[in-house]
Every structure is written in structure tokens, then in C-alpha cells.
Enzyme design. Structure first.
Site, PDB file in Angstrom:
ATOM      1  CB  ILE A  73      -1.065  -0.125   1.257  1.00 57.61           C
ATOM      2  CG1 ILE A  73      -2.096  -1.054   1.162  1.00 57.61           C
ATOM      3  CG2 ILE A  73      -1.686   1.414   1.179  1.00 57.61           C
ATOM      4  CD1 ILE A  73      -2.710  -1.544   2.580  1.00 57.61           C
ATOM      5  CB  VAL A  95       9.105   3.453  11.825  1.00 58.38           C
ATOM      6  CG1 VAL A  95       9.035   3.955  10.274  1.00 58.38           C
ATOM      7  CG2 VAL A  95       8.291   2.102  12.016  1.00 58.38           C
ATOM      8  CB  SER A 142      -6.322  -1.874  10.469  1.00 56.41           C
ATOM      9  OG  SER A 142      -6.915  -3.016  10.372  1.00 56.41           O
ATOM     10  CE1 TYR A 147      -1.777  -4.726  11.720  1.00 49.31           C
ATOM     11  CE2 TYR A 147      -4.195  -5.164  11.594  1.00 49.31           C
ATOM     12  CZ  TYR A 147      -2.840  -4.655  11.260  1.00 49.31           C
ATOM     13  OH  TYR A 147      -3.070  -4.012   9.998  1.00 49.31           O
TER      14      TYR A 147
HETATM   15  P1  NAI Z   1       3.280  -4.825   3.807  1.00 48.44           P
HETATM   16  O1  NAI Z   1       3.745  -5.726   4.675  1.00 48.44           O
HETATM   17  O2  NAI Z   1       3.132  -5.364   2.225  1.00 48.44           O
HETATM   18  O3  NAI Z   1       4.395  -3.686   3.560  1.00 48.44           O
HETATM   19  C1  NAI Z   1       4.794  -3.012   4.836  1.00 48.44           C
HETATM   20  C2  NAI Z   1       6.093  -2.129   4.485  1.00 48.44           C
HETATM   21  O4  NAI Z   1       6.573  -1.700   5.548  1.00 48.44           O
HETATM   22  C3  NAI Z   1       7.246  -3.012   3.896  1.00 48.44           C
HETATM   23  O5  NAI Z   1       7.920  -2.498   2.971  1.00 48.44           O
HETATM   24  C4  NAI Z   1       8.333  -3.237   5.235  1.00 48.44           C
HETATM   25  O6  NAI Z   1       9.496  -3.419   4.778  1.00 48.44           O
HETATM   26  C5  NAI Z   1       7.940  -1.709   5.772  1.00 48.44           C
HETATM   27  N1  NAI Z   1       8.105  -2.055   7.238  1.00 48.44           N
HETATM   28  C6  NAI Z   1       7.851  -2.955   8.161  1.00 48.44           C
HETATM   29  N2  NAI Z   1       8.276  -2.844   9.235  1.00 48.44           N
HETATM   30  C7  NAI Z   1       9.008  -1.585   9.188  1.00 48.44           C
HETATM   31  C8  NAI Z   1       9.824  -0.761  10.182  1.00 48.44           C
HETATM   32  N3  NAI Z   1      10.006  -1.094  11.359  1.00 48.44           N
HETATM   33  N4  NAI Z   1      10.474   0.193   9.583  1.00 48.44           N
HETATM   34  C9  NAI Z   1      10.291   0.653   8.414  1.00 48.44           C
HETATM   35  N5  NAI Z   1       9.707  -0.001   7.373  1.00 48.44           N
HETATM   36  C10 NAI Z   1       9.079  -0.957   8.057  1.00 48.44           C
HETATM   37  O7  NAI Z   1       2.085  -4.349   4.243  1.00 48.44           O
HETATM   38  P2  NAI Z   1       0.724  -3.528   3.753  1.00 48.44           P
HETATM   39  O8  NAI Z   1      -0.305  -4.533   3.418  1.00 48.44           O
HETATM   40  O9  NAI Z   1       1.108  -2.573   2.590  1.00 48.44           O
HETATM   41  O10 NAI Z   1       0.330  -2.515   4.646  1.00 48.44           O
HETATM   42  C11 NAI Z   1       0.556  -1.249   5.032  1.00 48.44           C
HETATM   43  C12 NAI Z   1      -0.168  -0.442   6.284  1.00 48.44           C
HETATM   44  O11 NAI Z   1      -1.590  -0.886   6.099  1.00 48.44           O
HETATM   45  C13 NAI Z   1       0.116  -1.081   7.326  1.00 48.44           C
HETATM   46  O12 NAI Z   1       0.297  -0.363   8.482  1.00 48.44           O
HETATM   47  C14 NAI Z   1      -1.091  -2.227   7.856  1.00 48.44           C
HETATM   48  O13 NAI Z   1      -1.153  -2.547   9.148  1.00 48.44           O
HETATM   49  C15 NAI Z   1      -1.986  -1.340   7.048  1.00 48.44           C
HETATM   50  N6  NAI Z   1      -3.168  -2.243   6.731  1.00 48.44           N
HETATM   51  C16 NAI Z   1      -3.064  -3.408   5.847  1.00 48.44           C
HETATM   52  C17 NAI Z   1      -3.941  -4.161   5.491  1.00 48.44           C
HETATM   53  C18 NAI Z   1      -3.994  -5.487   4.710  1.00 48.44           C
HETATM   54  O14 NAI Z   1      -4.947  -6.059   4.532  1.00 48.44           O
HETATM   55  N7  NAI Z   1      -2.916  -5.371   3.767  1.00 48.44           N
HETATM   56  C19 NAI Z   1      -5.456  -3.873   6.130  1.00 48.44           C
HETATM   57  C20 NAI Z   1      -5.606  -2.770   7.012  1.00 48.44           C
HETATM   58  C21 NAI Z   1      -4.265  -1.997   7.304  1.00 48.44           C
HETATM   59  C1  1HS Z   2      -4.298  -6.908   8.355  1.00 53.05           C
HETATM   60  C2  1HS Z   2      -5.483  -5.968   8.015  1.00 53.05           C
HETATM   61  O1  1HS Z   2      -5.389  -4.703   8.619  1.00 53.05           O
HETATM   62  C3  1HS Z   2      -6.829  -6.278   8.162  1.00 53.05           C
HETATM   63  S1  1HS Z   2      -7.452  -6.944   9.616  1.00 53.05           S
HETATM   64  C4  1HS Z   2      -8.895  -7.612   8.922  1.00 53.05           C
HETATM   65  C5  1HS Z   2      -9.216  -9.007   8.922  1.00 53.05           C
HETATM   66  S2  1HS Z   2     -10.369  -9.240   8.189  1.00 53.05           S
HETATM   67  O2  1HS Z   2     -11.462  -8.346   8.125  1.00 53.05           O
HETATM   68  O3  1HS Z   2     -10.356 -10.074   6.853  1.00 53.05           O
HETATM   69  O4  1HS Z   2     -11.157 -10.611   8.764  1.00 53.05           O
END
Ligand code: NAI
Ligand code: 1HS
Length: 259
Positions: free
Chosen positions: A23, A69, A147, A160
Site C-alpha cells: 500500500i 521506524v 485498520s 494488532y
Molecule cells: P506490507 O507488509 O506489504 O508492507 C509493509 C512495508 O513496511 C514493507 O515495505 C516493510 O519493509 C515496511 N516496514 C515494516 N516494518 C518496518 C519498520 N519497522 N520500519 C520501516 N519500514 C517497515 O504491508 P501493507 O499490506 O502494504 O500494509 C501497509 C499498512 O496498511 C500497514 O500499516 C498495515 O497495518 C495497514 N493495513 C493493511 C491491510 C492489509 O490487509 N494489507 C489492511 C489494513 C491496514
Molecule cells: C491486516 C489488516 O489490517 C486487516 S485485519 C482484517 C481482517 S478481516 O476483516 O479480513 O477479517
């Protein structure tokens, strides 16, 4: 592009934590296409370098800064280097996050602490690093990542859910402190985005077709999100189109938390 239009990011520096993939990278693409100079701040040097290469190949201005971070010195240096090389940060996207699995009686303390550190402390530290220069210019927009897990309880995701709930209310607190000072602070609260690493981790944790169908059934729009769905909302909050929006927790979840 006319720089007077309210959804332009021309001449603005946007810093995106965790921007190397998923994202965060989609948000980088969206902001770069609207004229922003992009600072990708991420743990992974390989992914950071390839993200920046992909943006530069499209003619965009982007730099990579390697930082965890959760480390105050590293994130302060990354923001300092961004400001020296690209200019003052107009928008910060606190996207870096990790998931954690386990109910309270099963979760390991070390996993709990890391989930809180990356999602909550990381948001605090990156914000702490950019706010002084935003205060000087009386302008800035910060977008935090909640989230659906910050709004409702998701089974087996104790740490989480706690972390994302904290991010959502930290967002409101920051809006209260900085709204008179030109800085808007909002959160996006995405539903599941299946195509990212975190999405794979989440769905891999319950990979049977029955459990997947049960999870999908929670989404009234009948699908999980795409990175671009979330990037579009973040983009809106960064631009002047959102000039009257602060302290919001914007659900981008296909209706998951509405029913
Ligand atoms: P992802 O795991 O695909 O990417 C996360 C990125 O953050 C990676 O590039 C990783 O290297 C970086 N990262 C992780 N820990 C770090 C740290 N300590 N310092 C610097 N960089 C770090 O995750 P995604 O799915 O793109 O999620 C992005 C955001 O959206 C997160 O905050 C996640 O909690 C939130 N989110 C994601 C959802 C999903 O279903 N994928 C749903 C709701 C929220
Ligand atoms: C990992 C991300 O923040 C989503 S938690 C939501 C899980 S569900 O709605 O697919 O059960």
C-alpha cells in the site's frame, strides 16, 4: 498541471514510511503522479532501491532512506536527510506496519511488543521527527494507518487490534494539538488488502476455502481491497481537497465496519 488546483501535490515532499512495497508503494505512485517529490523510508534496502528505481524510470523524483521506524535516531536521520535533499516534508504517511497473530493467552510478549513498536511507536517517532518543520511553515498533513482492526475486534489478532486502536486515537489526539497550527492529522482504516505481503500473511493464516469465504463474507462490497483503493484515500487526505478534514478515521473497507 495547474498548481492552484486543490488536488495537486506539485512541489510538495511526501514521506512514506514502509513505502517500498504494498500500500505504501501504491501511495508513492499516486502522489508522484500528482507532482510530489517522494521520500520512501523503509527497513528493506533492496526493496527501497527497486521502488525508487521504478519511480525514477517513470520520470518521478524519489529517494530512498533506510530506517527502522522504531529507532528514534534512524527515523530522525531519515527525515533530516529528506529535508536536506528534497525539501521540507509537507506530508507524512505513517504506513509502516506489521501484523501479529494470537489471542491474549497465546500471544508472546515479544510479538506483542514488536507489533506495538512498529505500528504505534513508529507512528509517534516519525511524526515527532517531521512536526517541528511543519510547525515552522504552519502547514502539513499527516496520514496514519489504522485498520478495521482499530475499530472492531478481529479474532486472533490481539496485539494488532490494540496497536491499530491506539493509532486511531493518537490520530484524534494529534489533530487536537495541531489543528490550530496548520497541521491536519487523519487516519485511514483499510479492510483487508489481499495482494500485499501483509495480506498474504493474513490470509495464509487461515487458508482453508471455508475460512477464506467467511472472511470475505464480512465485506459488503463483495471483495477485498486493492492497494490503489487505499492510496486514493491517503492521497485525498494529503491534498488541499481535505482542507476541512482533521481527526478523521476514514474507513476504506468495502463497508466491513458499517454492518
Ligand atoms: P506490507 O507488509 O506489504 O508492507 C509493509 C512495508 O513496511 C514493507 O515495505 C516493510 O519493509 C515496511 N516496514 C515494516 N516494518 C518496518 C519498520 N519497522 N520500519 C520501516 N519500514 C517497515 O504491508 P501493507 O499490506 O502494504 O500494509 C501497509 C499498512 O496498511 C500497514 O500499516 C498495515 O497495518 C495497514 N493495513 C493493511 C491491510 C492489509 O490487509 N494489507 C489492511 C489494513 C491496514
Ligand atoms: C491486516 C489488516 O489490517 C486487516 S485485519 C482484517 C481482517 S478481516 O476483516 O479480513 O477479517
Amino acid at each position: 498541471m495547474n498548481s492552484n488546483i486543490r488536488n495537486s501535490l506539485i512541489d510538495r515532499v511526501i514521506a512514506i514510511t514502509g513505502g517500498a512495497t504494498g500500500i505504501g508503494f501504491s501511495t508513492a505512485e499516486r502522489c508522484a503522479a500528482a507532482g510530489a517529490r517522494i521520500a520512501i523510508i523503509d527497513l528493506s534496502p533492496e526493496r527501497g532501491a527497486s521502488a525508487v528505481k521504478a519511480l525514477r524510470e517513470r520520470g518521478f523524483t524519489a529517494s530512498f532512506y533506510c530506517a527502522d521506524v522504531t529507532n528514534e535516531q534512524q527515523i530522525a536521520k531519515a527525515i533530516g536527510d529528506t529535508e536536506r535533499e528534497l525539501g521540507p516534508v509537507a506530508g507524512l504517511v505513517n504506513n509502516a506496519g506489521i501484523a501479529g497473530f494470537g489471542s491474549v493467552h497465546e500471544a508472546k510478549l515479544s510479538d506483542w511488543e514488536r507489533v506495538m513498536a512498529v505500528n504505534v511507536t513508529g507512528t509517534f517517532l516519525a511524526s515527532k521527527a517531521v512536526i517541528p518543520s511543519m510547525l515552522k511553515s504552519s502547514r502539513g498533513s499527516i496520514v496514519n494507518f489504522g485498520s478495521v482492526a482499530g475499530t472492531v475486534g478481529i479474532p486472533t489478532m490481539a496485539a494488532y487490534c490494540a496497536a491499530k486502536g491506539a493509532v486511531v486515537n493518537l490520530t484524534r489526539q494529534m489533530a487536537a494539538d495541531y489543528s490550530g497550527k496548520g497541521i491536519r492529522v487523519n487516519a485511514v482504516c483499510p479492510g483487508t488488502v489481499a495482494s500485499t505481503d501483509m495480506g498474504h500473511q493474513l490470509l495464509g493464516s487461515d487458508s482453508s476455502p471455508e475460512l477464506l469465504a467467511k472472511r470475505l463474507a464480512k465485506y459488503p462490497l463483495g471483495r477485498f481491497g486493492e492497494p490503489g483503493d487505499i492510496a486514493a484515500a491517503v492521497f485525498f487526505l494529503l491534498t488541499d481537497d481535505a482542507a476541512f478534514v482533521t481527526g478523521a478515521a476514514l474507513a476504506v473497507d468495502g463497508g466491513m465496519t458499517a454492518i
